[in-house]
Enzyme design. Structure first.
Site, mmCIF file in Angstrom:
data_model
loop_
_atom_site.group_PDB
_atom_site.id
_atom_site.type_symbol
_atom_site.label_atom_id
_atom_site.label_comp_id
_atom_site.label_asym_id
_atom_site.label_seq_id
_atom_site.Cartn_x
_atom_site.Cartn_y
_atom_site.Cartn_z
ATOM 1 N N GLY A 1 0.831 -1.210 0.000
ATOM 2 C CA GLY A 1 0.000 0.000 0.000
ATOM 3 C C GLY A 1 0.868 1.264 0.000
ATOM 4 N N ALA B 1 -6.872 -6.789 1.766
ATOM 5 C CA ALA B 1 -5.452 -7.051 2.035
ATOM 6 C C ALA B 1 -5.108 -8.500 1.706
ATOM 7 C CB ALA B 1 -5.149 -6.755 3.500
ATOM 8 N N ALA B 2 -4.584 -8.715 0.514
ATOM 9 C CA ALA B 2 -4.214 -10.087 0.133
ATOM 10 C C ALA B 2 -3.045 -10.035 -0.836
ATOM 11 C CB ALA B 2 -5.396 -10.786 -0.541
ATOM 12 N N SER C 1 -12.276 -13.532 -6.245
ATOM 13 C CA SER C 1 -11.681 -13.457 -7.582
ATOM 14 C C SER C 1 -12.305 -14.479 -8.523
ATOM 15 C CB SER C 1 -10.186 -13.753 -7.442
ATOM 16 O OG SER C 1 -9.601 -13.988 -8.691
ATOM 17 N N TYR D 1 -3.340 -19.245 -5.153
ATOM 18 C CA TYR D 1 -4.023 -17.957 -4.982
ATOM 19 C C TYR D 1 -5.543 -18.160 -5.052
ATOM 20 C CZ TYR D 1 -6.089 -13.498 -6.294
ATOM 21 O OH TYR D 1 -6.918 -12.416 -6.353
ATOM 22 N N LYS E 1 -8.760 -17.802 -2.054
ATOM 23 C CA LYS E 1 -10.032 -17.072 -2.172
ATOM 24 C C LYS E 1 -11.210 -18.031 -1.961
ATOM 25 C CE LYS E 1 -8.218 -13.080 -2.975
ATOM 26 N NZ LYS E 1 -8.402 -11.949 -2.070
ATOM 27 N N PHE F 1 -13.328 -9.877 -11.837
ATOM 28 C CA PHE F 1 -12.663 -10.348 -13.051
ATOM 29 C C PHE F 1 -11.423 -9.444 -13.193
ATOM 30 C CE2 PHE F 1 -15.069 -13.918 -14.815
ATOM 31 C CZ PHE F 1 -15.929 -14.064 -13.738
ATOM 32 N N HIS G 1 0.138 -6.661 -14.460
ATOM 33 C CA HIS G 1 -1.137 -6.595 -15.186
ATOM 34 C C HIS G 1 -0.995 -5.946 -16.560
ATOM 35 C CE1 HIS G 1 -2.500 -6.948 -10.929
ATOM 36 N NE2 HIS G 1 -3.181 -7.913 -11.508
ATOM 37 N N GLY H 1 -0.743 -21.185 -16.641
ATOM 38 C CA GLY H 1 -1.921 -20.990 -15.788
ATOM 39 C C GLY H 1 -2.929 -19.986 -16.303
ATOM 40 N N ASP H 2 -2.732 -19.423 -17.505
ATOM 41 C CA ASP H 2 -3.697 -18.464 -18.045
ATOM 42 C C ASP H 2 -4.820 -19.189 -18.790
ATOM 43 O OD1 ASP H 2 -2.712 -16.032 -17.221
ATOM 44 O OD2 ASP H 2 -1.538 -15.672 -19.038
HETATM 45 N N1 UFG Z 1 -0.722 -10.446 -20.518
HETATM 46 C C1 UFG Z 1 0.143 -10.338 -21.589
HETATM 47 N N2 UFG Z 1 1.317 -9.685 -21.384
HETATM 48 C C2 UFG Z 1 1.671 -9.146 -20.181
HETATM 49 C C3 UFG Z 1 0.767 -9.268 -19.104
HETATM 50 C C4 UFG Z 1 -0.434 -9.930 -19.312
HETATM 51 O O1 UFG Z 1 -0.122 -10.808 -22.693
HETATM 52 O O2 UFG Z 1 2.782 -8.584 -20.081
HETATM 53 C C5 UFG Z 1 -2.004 -11.147 -20.734
HETATM 54 C C6 UFG Z 1 -2.205 -12.321 -19.808
HETATM 55 O O3 UFG Z 1 -1.624 -13.473 -20.370
HETATM 56 C C7 UFG Z 1 -3.722 -12.377 -19.723
HETATM 57 C C8 UFG Z 1 -4.167 -10.921 -19.900
HETATM 58 O O4 UFG Z 1 -3.045 -10.249 -20.454
HETATM 59 O O5 UFG Z 1 -4.224 -13.111 -20.793
HETATM 60 C C9 UFG Z 1 -4.522 -10.278 -18.585
HETATM 61 O O6 UFG Z 1 -3.462 -10.502 -17.684
HETATM 62 P P1 UFG Z 1 -3.392 -9.795 -16.255
HETATM 63 O O7 UFG Z 1 -2.120 -10.265 -15.607
HETATM 64 O O8 UFG Z 1 -3.605 -8.341 -16.416
HETATM 65 O O9 UFG Z 1 -4.647 -10.376 -15.498
HETATM 66 P P2 UFG Z 1 -5.061 -11.900 -15.225
HETATM 67 O O10 UFG Z 1 -6.230 -12.176 -16.130
HETATM 68 O O11 UFG Z 1 -3.937 -12.844 -15.287
HETATM 69 O O12 UFG Z 1 -5.391 -11.814 -13.695
HETATM 70 C C10 UFG Z 1 -6.594 -11.426 -13.172
HETATM 71 C C11 UFG Z 1 -6.370 -10.810 -11.804
HETATM 72 C C12 UFG Z 1 -5.768 -11.825 -10.865
HETATM 73 C C13 UFG Z 1 -6.649 -13.036 -10.823
HETATM 74 C C14 UFG Z 1 -6.870 -13.568 -12.215
HETATM 75 C C15 UFG Z 1 -7.867 -14.691 -12.208
HETATM 76 O O13 UFG Z 1 -5.533 -9.700 -11.929
HETATM 77 O O14 UFG Z 1 -5.661 -11.273 -9.569
HETATM 78 O O15 UFG Z 1 -7.398 -12.555 -13.035
HETATM 79 O O16 UFG Z 1 -7.608 -15.552 -13.242
HETATM 80 F F1 UFG Z 1 -6.069 -14.008 -10.104
#
Ligand code: UFG
Length: 336
Positions: free
Chosen positions: A40, A77-78, A120, A144, A148, A172, A192, A290-291
């Site tokens: 923070g 806070a997580a 989440s 993670y 949740k 989301f 992100h 994991g995506d």
């Molecule tokens: N991505 C890229 N390049 C980057 C970063 C991200 O291509 O440099 C892609 C990721 O592969 C994903 C999309 O952009 O497909 C969004 O990625 P983010 O990291 O912004 O977000 P996430 O979807 O991975 O994560 C979100 C929340 C997490 C939560 C998750 C649940 O931020 O806290 O959704 O699946 F855990």
């Protein structure tokens, strides 16, 4: 005499927490921020008092409840780095579950019975249907997500046993920033998509790497449901008011928080190019472990039950508010 409700905001010095504090304050509540400042920032605590404290220390948590007439708690806070949760599950279960249990236990001790929890979309794991409704089966694919999931179970049980009234809000992809530029996203490290794209636009990184272009989606890149942080903040206050109306019931409610519309990584980058007017350099890389290929919320329930209507559902607006904030925030660093 009317006295405004004090809401303890654990993690209120962070990205989503600070936006919620602003919204609480705008709607006549008194936010009390409780944050250990690991992630923070004190300059984002602009609405309500600040307590420097750690949820891992039950005495510090008790102090907050004894010092203020807290009537509800919102918990942001997580730890949120999915990859780190795989490498260091102990750290995640301890912080996200054990520390939450300390907070819930103290709430019970002080007779505070309303709880809004940052959950989440990660609780669903690999989605089987799209858009994802709240009753979709839950089988997280990383620690993670399991943290949740576990807290959702705990608050459900606390509802039955102790009458805790709760709402778990399954975010989301939180994105964007306060349209007044009073607070915004400042993660270190940043993982992100939208802030990384904007950093590339500002020349703070050489490019944005697209993680995987061979997914089973229209343009081969992952699809996500981006929801504006100010709309998330609005939903938190609506959820609190909803719990107020559930007098005497120990119910645990869950709501998805997404717009119900998916955008691919390439669409996000194209939108950022349009908003910034900059030809952002793009590289294509490997898939990130994991995506899931697509994560899009069914937002029917939150719209119907809480009456939530997002004000910034348009991706361009989301990226524009983030862009304004990031430019302002990076200038602040240079001038301070
Ligand atoms: N991505 C890229 N390049 C980057 C970063 C991200 O291509 O440099 C892609 C990721 O592969 C994903 C999309 O952009 O497909 C969004 O990625 P983010 O990291 O912004 O977000 P996430 O979807 O991975 O994560 C979100 C929340 C997490 C939560 C998750 C649940 O931020 O806290 O959704 O699946 F855990």
């Amino acid at each position: 005499m009317y006295s405004p409700q004090h809401v303890l905001v654990a993690g209120g010095a962070g990205y989503i927490g600070s936006h919620v504090c602003k919204e609480l304050s705008r709607r006549g509540y008194v936010p009390v921020v409780f944050d250990n400042l690991q992630y923070g920032h004190t300059d984002l605590v602009r609405w309500g008092d600040f307590i420097l404290g750690d949820l891992g220390d039950p005495e510090q948590v008790r102090l907050a409840f004894s010092r203020y007439p807290i009537s509800a708690v919102m918990h942001f806070a997580a730890y949120t780095f999915v990859g780190e949760s795989v490498a260091e599950p102990d750290k995640y279960y301890n912080n996200n579950v054990t520390c939450t249990l300390n907070l819930l236990r103290t709430m019970h001790e002080y007779g505070v019975d309303r709880f809004i929890f940052s959950s989440s979309a990660a609780v669903y794991g690999e989605p089987k249907v799209m858009p994802i409704p709240e009753e979709h089966p839950q089988w997280p694919i990383n620690p993670y997500g399991w943290t949740k999931f576990m807290v959702e179970r705990i608050i459900d049980d606390f509802g039955r046993a102790y009458g805790l009234k709760s709402a778990a809000l399954r975010y989301f992809n939180a994105a964007g920033a306060d349209p007044d530029e009073e607070t915004g996203e400042r993660h270190d490290p940043e993982t992100h998509l939208i802030p990384l794209v904007l950093q590339a636009a500002m020349g703070l990184r050489k490019n944005i790497t697209v993680f995987g272009s061979d997914y089973d989606t229209p343009d081969g890149t992952c699809v996500r449901d981006y929801v504006h942080v100010a709309d998330l903040a609005d939903a938190h206050v609506l959820a609190l008011e909803y719990l107020d109306d559930q007098s005497g019931k120990g119910n645990a409610h869950v709501f998805n928080l997404g717009n119900g519309q998916g955008f691919s990584v390439r669409e996000v980058i194209e939108t950022a190019k349009k908003v910034t007017g900059i030809d952002i350099p793009v590289a294509t890389g490997e898939r990130r472990a994991g995506d899931p290929s697509r994560l899009v919320a069914s937002s029917d329930k939150v719209r119907k039950v809480l009456g939530w209507t997002p004000r910034y559902a348009d991706l361009e607006q989301i990226v524009k508010t983030a862009w304004d904030w990031h430019r302002k925030d990076s200038n602040k660093d240079q001038t301070s």
